[in-house]
Design a protein around this motif. Structure first.
Motif, mmCIF file in Angstrom:
data_model
loop_
_atom_site.group_PDB
_atom_site.id
_atom_site.type_symbol
_atom_site.label_atom_id
_atom_site.label_comp_id
_atom_site.label_asym_id
_atom_site.label_seq_id
_atom_site.Cartn_x
_atom_site.Cartn_y
_atom_site.Cartn_z
ATOM 1 N N ILE A 37 -6.197 -63.640 -6.058
ATOM 2 C CA ILE A 37 -6.803 -62.461 -5.446
ATOM 3 C C ILE A 37 -6.281 -62.391 -4.024
ATOM 4 C CG2 ILE A 37 -8.938 -61.318 -4.736
ATOM 5 C CD1 ILE A 37 -10.380 -63.010 -6.881
ATOM 6 N N ASN A 38 -5.703 -61.267 -3.653
ATOM 7 C CA ASN A 38 -5.213 -61.096 -2.284
ATOM 8 C C ASN A 38 -6.411 -60.856 -1.377
ATOM 9 O OD1 ASN A 38 -4.004 -60.375 0.124
ATOM 10 N ND2 ASN A 38 -2.321 -59.301 -0.882
ATOM 11 N N ASN A 39 -6.859 -61.927 -0.739
ATOM 12 C CA ASN A 39 -8.072 -61.869 0.069
ATOM 13 C C ASN A 39 -7.879 -61.058 1.341
ATOM 14 O OD1 ASN A 39 -10.820 -62.702 0.204
ATOM 15 N ND2 ASN A 39 -10.294 -64.214 1.756
ATOM 16 N N GLY A 40 -6.630 -60.924 1.775
ATOM 17 C CA GLY A 40 -6.363 -60.159 2.988
ATOM 18 C C GLY A 40 -6.237 -58.669 2.744
ATOM 19 N N ASP A 41 -6.230 -58.279 1.490
ATOM 20 C CA ASP A 41 -6.104 -56.867 1.111
ATOM 21 C C ASP A 41 -7.497 -56.301 0.870
ATOM 22 O OD1 ASP A 41 -5.631 -54.420 -0.054
ATOM 23 O OD2 ASP A 41 -4.006 -55.124 -1.331
ATOM 24 N N GLU A 42 -7.801 -55.179 1.459
ATOM 25 C CA GLU A 42 -9.127 -54.575 1.311
ATOM 26 C C GLU A 42 -9.469 -54.322 -0.154
ATOM 27 O OE1 GLU A 42 -11.535 -50.575 2.835
ATOM 28 O OE2 GLU A 42 -9.731 -51.264 3.892
ATOM 29 N N GLU A 43 -8.454 -54.011 -0.985
ATOM 30 C CA GLU A 43 -8.717 -53.728 -2.394
ATOM 31 C C GLU A 43 -8.885 -54.991 -3.235
ATOM 32 O OE1 GLU A 43 -5.580 -51.108 -3.695
ATOM 33 O OE2 GLU A 43 -6.860 -49.376 -3.282
ATOM 34 N N LYS A 44 -8.391 -56.147 -2.759
ATOM 35 C CA LYS A 44 -8.549 -57.434 -3.439
ATOM 36 C C LYS A 44 -8.122 -57.359 -4.917
ATOM 37 C CE LYS A 44 -12.015 -59.643 -0.546
ATOM 38 N NZ LYS A 44 -11.644 -58.870 0.645
ATOM 39 N N ARG A 45 -6.832 -57.256 -5.144
ATOM 40 C CA ARG A 45 -6.317 -57.172 -6.510
ATOM 41 C C ARG A 45 -6.293 -58.554 -7.173
ATOM 42 N NH1 ARG A 45 -4.339 -52.444 -8.185
ATOM 43 N NH2 ARG A 45 -4.140 -50.819 -6.588
ATOM 44 N N LEU A 46 -6.769 -58.594 -8.409
ATOM 45 C CA LEU A 46 -6.782 -59.804 -9.217
ATOM 46 C C LEU A 46 -5.665 -59.714 -10.243
ATOM 47 C CD1 LEU A 46 -8.159 -62.395 -10.414
ATOM 48 C CD2 LEU A 46 -9.557 -60.851 -11.784
ATOM 49 N N ALA A 47 -4.768 -60.723 -10.259
ATOM 50 C CA ALA A 47 -3.632 -60.680 -11.178
ATOM 51 C C ALA A 47 -3.025 -62.065 -11.317
ATOM 52 C CB ALA A 47 -2.572 -59.700 -10.686
ATOM 53 N N ARG A 48 -2.152 -62.227 -12.293
ATOM 54 C CA ARG A 48 -1.372 -63.449 -12.423
ATOM 55 C C ARG A 48 -0.456 -63.579 -11.206
ATOM 56 N NH1 ARG A 48 0.212 -62.518 -17.010
ATOM 57 N NH2 ARG A 48 -0.890 -64.052 -18.281
ATOM 58 N N MET A 49 -0.377 -64.773 -10.644
ATOM 59 C CA MET A 49 0.434 -64.980 -9.453
ATOM 60 C C MET A 49 1.914 -65.091 -9.831
ATOM 61 S SD MET A 49 0.041 -67.802 -6.398
ATOM 62 C CE MET A 49 0.806 -69.216 -7.181
ATOM 63 N N LYS A 50 2.756 -64.295 -9.177
ATOM 64 C CA LYS A 50 4.201 -64.463 -9.317
ATOM 65 C C LYS A 50 4.588 -65.703 -8.520
ATOM 66 C CE LYS A 50 5.145 -59.524 -9.856
ATOM 67 N NZ LYS A 50 5.787 -58.322 -9.266
ATOM 68 N N THR A 51 5.094 -66.705 -9.214
ATOM 69 C CA THR A 51 5.288 -67.995 -8.556
ATOM 70 C C THR A 51 6.640 -68.154 -7.886
ATOM 71 O OG1 THR A 51 6.008 -68.951 -10.665
ATOM 72 C CG2 THR A 51 3.664 -69.148 -10.098
ATOM 73 N N TYR A 52 7.644 -67.356 -8.290
ATOM 74 C CA TYR A 52 8.950 -67.510 -7.648
ATOM 75 C C TYR A 52 9.764 -66.237 -7.763
ATOM 76 C CZ TYR A 52 11.366 -67.852 -12.169
ATOM 77 O OH TYR A 52 11.877 -67.582 -13.411
#
Length: 226
Positions: free
Chosen positions: A196-211
């Motif tokens: 979850i992008n905690n710094g983004d106001e919308e806080k999108r939940l998704a699989r993390m792109k690792t590379y």
């Protein structure tokens, strides 16, 4: 000029938080860096963040094959991770720039304000527990996120203490991720990272792109990411 870049988002094991206490970048199996970096050779590499030149005389950053399952890694990064105050989910970039006079290697680093989970069979571990504290209610957590382009309420439900493996030396706090009283964990595979992008106001939940692997020259451009 040719620029070849490898970006990796860091996990807890790479930061030395596992049982082995090693610090490194794990190279995914489908990434070949042998055409970019020299095996078992300490690098001369310039850090763009602090303007520091790492050389074989003052560091041991190098690309190696461990011999275990043909795993490749970039090792000797403990000093650098400490200087950067690296956390799970942060990005490290290694870049090779070639021109007619030879090549140079560069390091770059970006902090990311993310909440990261890792799936373990039918539960997840919270890898950034400090960033979850604002959303705590007793043993659970609640926060509004964007999931599959919809604003939903995420319920992070505490399941108890569990062992990651039978040989694990200690228990780990286990959680389920629920939306509308339904677990979303079947949407993810074993050992997937979820963020979850905690710094983004919308806080999108998704699989993390690792590379991400990117190669650019004067004639063409292309890249791969996961």
């Amino acid at each position: 000029m040719k620029i070849e870049s490898f970006m990796k988002r860091l996990n807890a094991t790479e930061l030395g938080e596992g049982t082995a206490n090693d610090t490194y970048i794990a190279i995914p199996r489908d990434v070949d860096l042998s055409c970019i970096l020299e095996n078992q050779q300490a690098m001369t590499i310039f850090d763009r963040v602090e303007g520091v030149l790492y050389t074989p005389e003052n560091s041991n950053i190098k690309y190696v094959q461990t011999g275990q399952n043909n795993q490749e890694r970039i090792s000797g990064l403990g000093q650098y991770f400490r200087r950067m105050n690296a956390n799970v989910g942060d990005e490290i970039l290694i870049e090779k720039v070639e021109d007619g006079n030879g090549y140079a290697l560069y390091l770059d680093f970006s902090h990311r304000d993310v909440i990261v989970f890792q799936k373990n069979k039918d539960w997840v571990e919270i890898l950034t527990p400090g960033r979850m504290e604002p959303y705590r209610m007793d043993m659970d957590y609640f926060l509004d996120v964007i999931y599959r382009d919809k604003r939903v309420r995420l319920y992070v439900k505490y399941l108890g203490q569990k062992r990651k493996k039978k040989t694990s030396p200690a228990d780990t706090a286990a959680y389920d991720l629920l939306i509308d009283d339904k677990s979303i964990l079947p949407d993810y595979e074993y050992l997937d990272y979820i963020e979850i992008n905690n710094g983004d106001e919308e806080k999108r939940l998704a699989r993390m792109k690792t590379y991400m692997l990117l190669s650019i020259d004067t004639m063409s451009a292309g890249g791969d990411e996961k």
